[in-house]
Design an enzyme around this catalytic site. Structure first.
Site, PDB file in Angstrom:
ATOM      1  N   TYR A  82     -33.943  12.005 -18.670  1.00 48.29           N
ATOM      2  CA  TYR A  82     -33.060  11.715 -19.685  1.00 48.29           C
ATOM      3  C   TYR A  82     -31.630  11.568 -18.595  1.00 48.29           C
ATOM      4  CZ  TYR A  82     -29.668   7.856 -21.462  1.00 48.29           C
ATOM      5  OH  TYR A  82     -28.196   7.258 -20.801  1.00 48.29           O
ATOM      6  N   SER A 134     -23.717   8.418 -18.389  1.00 49.24           N
ATOM      7  CA  SER A 134     -23.693   8.603 -19.348  1.00 49.24           C
ATOM      8  C   SER A 134     -23.296  10.418 -19.631  1.00 49.24           C
ATOM      9  CB  SER A 134     -24.958   8.853 -19.849  1.00 49.24           C
ATOM     10  OG  SER A 134     -25.397   9.695 -21.397  1.00 49.24           O
TER      11      SER A 134
END
Length: 252
Positions: A145, A132
């Site tokens: 995250y 990501s």
């Protein structure tokens, strides 16, 4: 082999590789959606599409699935399964943090470790890890995250150096926000995708980029273009980017 293939980016990749005649092995926790997708792929594209229930947090189940796959040659492994929660570090439930690491990092590492020996024996293969842009720039309300995605990038970079000499490719995919059900869990407010507007990616576009580099020695895919530029600048002048990007970073 694609993990997290029951919907979103994983399902879209499965459809797109099938259009090129590739056989697929699909895994996820929800077998009903996998069954539907597998049936659709076989009917529409005439390829073999096997599916297995596999919870990435259950390492015994991961091992059992690889054993059931047996001698089937896995040319490309796409580690797509993952989830995130947008919440401040101090209030994030630690059980959720553990589950996030088990899914996004440890499950990915264990599956890769189990699939790699056959690739090493053949001296060919491709590992594609979906990371990501959060693994390039951490932002408020994404501490856990972002930490998992930083870990995926670190693991992938080390793995690449270990296996590239024998002809195995390792690619990390670093997308910004994708319009999938990921945000049904991650964003409790339901406003994030609207707030970031033009930066939101379509899963079809991201899948096409990934499918297009399968079997090729591509180090990274970074999307969208603007976020990639900002993440590169961040490596050089993090304080400046954090100062001027404060408003954008706090859109969660």
């Amino acid at each position: 082999m694609i993990t997290g293939a029951s919907n979103g980016l994983g399902a879209e990749m499965a459809r797109q590789v099938a259009t090129q005649g590739a056989h697929t092995i699909l895994t996820a926790r929800r077998t009903e959606k996998l069954a539907e997708l597998s049936t659709q792929i076989q009917a529409d594209y005439g390829v073999i599409s096997a599916y297995y229930k596999m919870d990435m947090t259950n390492f015994v189940e991961v091992e059992e699935v690889v054993q059931r796959i047996g001698d089937t040659k896995i040319d490309v492994l796409v580690n797509c399964a993952g989830f995130g929660i947008f919440e401040e570090a101090v209030t994030t439930d630690f059980v959720t943090v553990e589950r996030m690491f088990d899914t996004n990092v440890l499950g990915l590492m264990r599956l890769t470790q189990l699939v790699l020996p056959s690739m090493l024996a053949r001296k060919s293969g491709h590992i594609i890890n979906i990371a990501s842009q959060a693994g390039k720039i951490a932002t408020p309300k994404s501490s856990a995250y972002a930490a998992t995605k930083f870990a995926v990038l670190g693991y992938s970079n080390a793995l690449r150096m270990e296996v590239s000499p024998v002809g195995i490719h390792v690619t990390t995919v670093n997308p910004g926000p994708i319009a999938t059900s990921f945000f049904d869990i991650a964003d409790k407010s339901g406003d994030y995708l609207n707030n970031v507007g033009f930066l939101v990616l379509k899963p079809e576009k991201v899948a096409a980029k990934i499918v297009g580099i399968m079997g090729k020695p591509k180090r990274e895919i970074n999307l969208p273009f603007l976020m990639n530029i900002i993440s590169r600048m961040y490596q050089v002048m993090p304080r400046v980017i954090e100062f001027f990007g404060k408003g954008a970073f706090e859109k969660k």
